[in-house]
Write a protein that holds these residues in place. Structure first.
Motif, short mmCIF file in Angstrom:
data_model
loop_
_atom_site.label_atom_id
_atom_site.label_comp_id
_atom_site.label_asym_id
_atom_site.label_seq_id
_atom_site.Cartn_x
_atom_site.Cartn_y
_atom_site.Cartn_z
N UNK A 1 0.86 -1.18 0.00
CA UNK A 1 0.00 0.00 0.00
C UNK A 1 0.89 1.23 0.00
N UNK A 2 0.60 2.18 -0.89
CA UNK A 2 1.34 3.43 -0.91
C UNK A 2 0.41 4.58 -0.55
N UNK A 3 1.03 5.66 -0.05
CA UNK A 3 0.23 6.83 0.32
C UNK A 3 0.29 7.09 1.81
N UNK A 4 -0.65 7.88 2.33
CA UNK A 4 -0.64 8.26 3.75
C UNK A 4 -0.77 7.08 4.69
N UNK A 5 -1.36 5.98 4.20
CA UNK A 5 -1.53 4.78 5.03
C UNK A 5 -0.62 3.66 4.54
N UNK A 6 0.56 4.04 4.07
CA UNK A 6 1.48 3.08 3.48
C UNK A 6 1.82 1.92 4.40
N UNK A 7 1.90 0.74 3.81
CA UNK A 7 2.24 -0.47 4.56
C UNK A 7 2.44 -1.61 3.58
N UNK A 8 3.08 -2.67 4.05
CA UNK A 8 3.10 -3.94 3.33
C UNK A 8 2.31 -4.93 4.14
N UNK A 9 1.26 -5.49 3.55
CA UNK A 9 0.45 -6.50 4.21
C UNK A 9 1.01 -7.87 3.88
N UNK A 10 1.27 -8.66 4.91
CA UNK A 10 1.82 -10.00 4.72
C UNK A 10 0.93 -11.04 5.36
N UNK A 11 0.78 -12.17 4.64
CA UNK A 11 0.11 -13.35 5.17
C UNK A 11 0.99 -14.55 4.87
N UNK A 12 1.31 -15.34 5.88
CA UNK A 12 2.17 -16.50 5.71
C UNK A 12 1.48 -17.73 6.30
N UNK A 13 1.38 -18.77 5.49
CA UNK A 13 0.70 -20.00 5.91
C UNK A 13 -0.72 -19.73 6.40
N UNK A 14 -1.41 -18.87 5.70
CA UNK A 14 -2.80 -18.52 6.01
C UNK A 14 -2.96 -17.83 7.36
N UNK A 15 -1.88 -17.26 7.87
CA UNK A 15 -1.97 -16.53 9.14
C UNK A 15 -2.71 -15.22 8.92
N UNK A 16 -3.20 -14.56 9.97
CA UNK A 16 -3.87 -13.27 9.81
C UNK A 16 -2.93 -12.23 9.18
N UNK A 17 -3.51 -11.30 8.44
CA UNK A 17 -2.73 -10.23 7.82
C UNK A 17 -2.07 -9.36 8.88
N UNK A 18 -0.82 -8.98 8.61
CA UNK A 18 -0.09 -8.04 9.47
C UNK A 18 0.43 -6.91 8.60
N UNK A 19 0.29 -5.68 9.06
CA UNK A 19 0.78 -4.51 8.34
C UNK A 19 2.19 -4.17 8.82
#
Length: 494
Positions: A188-206
């Motif tokens: 995600x780019x912009x004022x709320x920029x982040x990289x969302x990751x999910x590994x082995x179907x785990x919950x998304x983390x920013x």
């Protein structure tokens, strides 16, 4: 009785009437249809290849698809044929490894014309469940509405994963581990920029991927086959209008490095060999066995000249295909870099290296210079045989216009590629088959129920098409809440 008659008439009106092809002029040429599906090889599980006449002047178009056993499938329509999806899949399933014959007739003001039949070959190699892509206006300086979408390739079903109407900013750099959505990265780019990751179907983390030891945010992700690592580049990117062609912009790096993220330890792994100020390193991808990292590298512009933004200087930036060892057991880089293809010496530049998952080939884009090949009309796809080290142009996949980003299906038999061959402006996905000898078939456009109306009315480009082996099960509402929340987990550095 009248009620029954009215009911029958009403149903006939809903279903439409099929006109008999009669007194047709027999043409010696094959039909010119849109999209061009003449002589293509298709997967057995692909959606119906509906089409219309390319000239858009026909009153009706009629198609009969016949197999070698005499079974047939018929459709007729005003703008395009629309094959019944169940009958289509049944016919394909009964003709795996064989060809279907398609006879097209078109009605014009002067009557019916029947054209010389063409064939479609049904490959035994199936294609993955779906495709994931970003839809975005084909602009440059600004953007408006955009989103990440997934499409079922066996039907016409499309759904939005997330759109930027749910937050302020833009979405890009979606990536999966060999098409498996259980391992997913979304930037995600912009004022709320982040990289969302999910590994082995785990919950998304920013995550906040910027550290005090790296240039900036992590982009261009590529998963290690084990799922433990993700290769990223960090790019300081600029864009300007090209002086030699005012209708095209140039996107270029002022600096770029490569790093690998250890998902389990939440650490970036750095190496001075892929973090040199005198070299632009970008587009990292792991080999099929996970023991090498391929990437593109170009000699950096002299620092004193970077601010000049001279088109002559930008024309001199050419990327080679390079490789460095990577040990997944210890998470360490090798001690030297190998140049696999010296494109710069040929006055050419390589971008988007993508190794097939069976370890047999590597597909890459070749253009005259730079690394943002989507704006280069001369850009074509090439196939590197990793066993012999020889490359050849992918003639069946290429066209007279841009071929750029691409990716492999999980069985390494299909390639999805981004092309602007349709109108020179909008990027659309095409597919081609690549056999184990490197033979490439003619590329065909992503099927739509009414292709002419769909591509004419949708003023959006398909950006970064990625295969997925199953539905993503991505909850856009939950993801938007995570994005709009300011909490971010920081990357560590090893």
């Amino acid at each position: 009785m009248k009620k029954i008659l009215y009911l029958i008439i009403g149903l006939m009106g809903l279903m439409g009437c099929t006109e008999t092809v009669s007194d047709a002029k027999q043409e010696t040429a094959q039909p010119q249809i849109y999209p061009d599906y003449l002589g293509v090889t298709i997967p057995v599980n692909i959606a119906p290849l509906n089409f219309g006449m390319a000239d858009e002047e026909s009153l009706l178009v009629d198609a009969v698809m016949t197999d070698s056993h005499g079974q047939s499938l018929h459709s007729q329509g005003e703008e395009s044929v629309d094959f019944d999806i169940d009958d289509w899949h049944q016919l394909l399933a009964q003709n795996v490894g064989d060809s279907l014959t398609v006879t097209v007739s078109a009605k014009y003001e002067d009557g019916w014309h029947t054209y010389r039949p063409f064939s479609i070959y049904v490959s035994p190699d199936s294609i993955d469940y779906g495709l994931c892509y970003r839809l975005i206006a084909p602009g440059y300086e600004v953007w408006s509405k955009m989103g990440i979408y997934e499409r079922d390739l066996s039907s016409f079903d499309e759904r939005a994963l997330i759109e930027n109407t749910q937050f302020e900013g833009c979405v890009n750099c979606h990536s999966f581990n060999r098409g498996n959505p259980a391992d997913m990265s979304l930037h995600i780019r912009g004022p709320h920029g982040a990289t969302l990751l999910r590994h082995n179907d785990s919950p998304l983390i920013a995550y906040n991927t910027k550290t005090d030891q790296t240039l900036g945010l992590c982009v261009y992700p590529y998963w290690h086959p084990s799922g433990r690592y993700i290769a990223y580049s960090t790019n300081t990117t600029r864009q300007l209008f090209h002086s030699a062609d005012p209708n095209r912009i140039e996107v270029f790096d002022e600096a770029s490095d490569i790093q690998v993220y250890d998902v389990e330890k939440n650490e970036l792994i750095l190496s001075p060999l892929v973090k040199q100020d005198s070299v632009y390193e970008t587009f990292p991808v792991f080999s099929a066995d996970g023991r090498s990292l391929y990437f593109c590298a170009a000699r950096a512009l002299p620092e004193a000249n970077q601010s000049e933004q001279s088109s002559v200087l930008l024309d001199s930036i050419r990327y080679n295909l390079c490789r460095i060892d990577f040990d997944p057991a210890t998470g360490t880089f090798g001690d030297h870099i190998e140049t696999i293809i010296d494109a710069a010496s040929q006055q050419k530049s390589i971008s988007f290296p993508r190794p097939s998952y069976d370890g047999r080939f590597l597909c890459y884009t070749l253009s005259d210079y730079g690394q943002f090949s989507i704006w280069h009309h001369e850009a074509d796809l090439y196939l590197l045989d990793l066993a012999t080290g020889e490359s050849h142009t992918m003639t069946g996949a290429n066209s007279d216009d841009t071929e750029s980003f691409h990716n492999w299906s999980s069985n390494s038999r299909w390639l999805v590629l981004s092309s602007r061959r349709d109108d020179g402006l909008f990027t659309r996905p095409y597919f081609c088959h690549v056999d184990d000898h490197g033979v490439v078939t003619k590329a065909f456009m992503l099927p739509q129920r009414n292709p002419r109306r769909f591509y004419r009315d949708r003023f959006l480009s398909f950006n970064v098409p990625e295969f997925i082996i199953a539905p993503t099960r991505f909850d856009g509402r939950k993801a938007s809440r995570i994005i709009n929340n300011e909490r971010r987990k920081n990357f560590g550095v090893r």
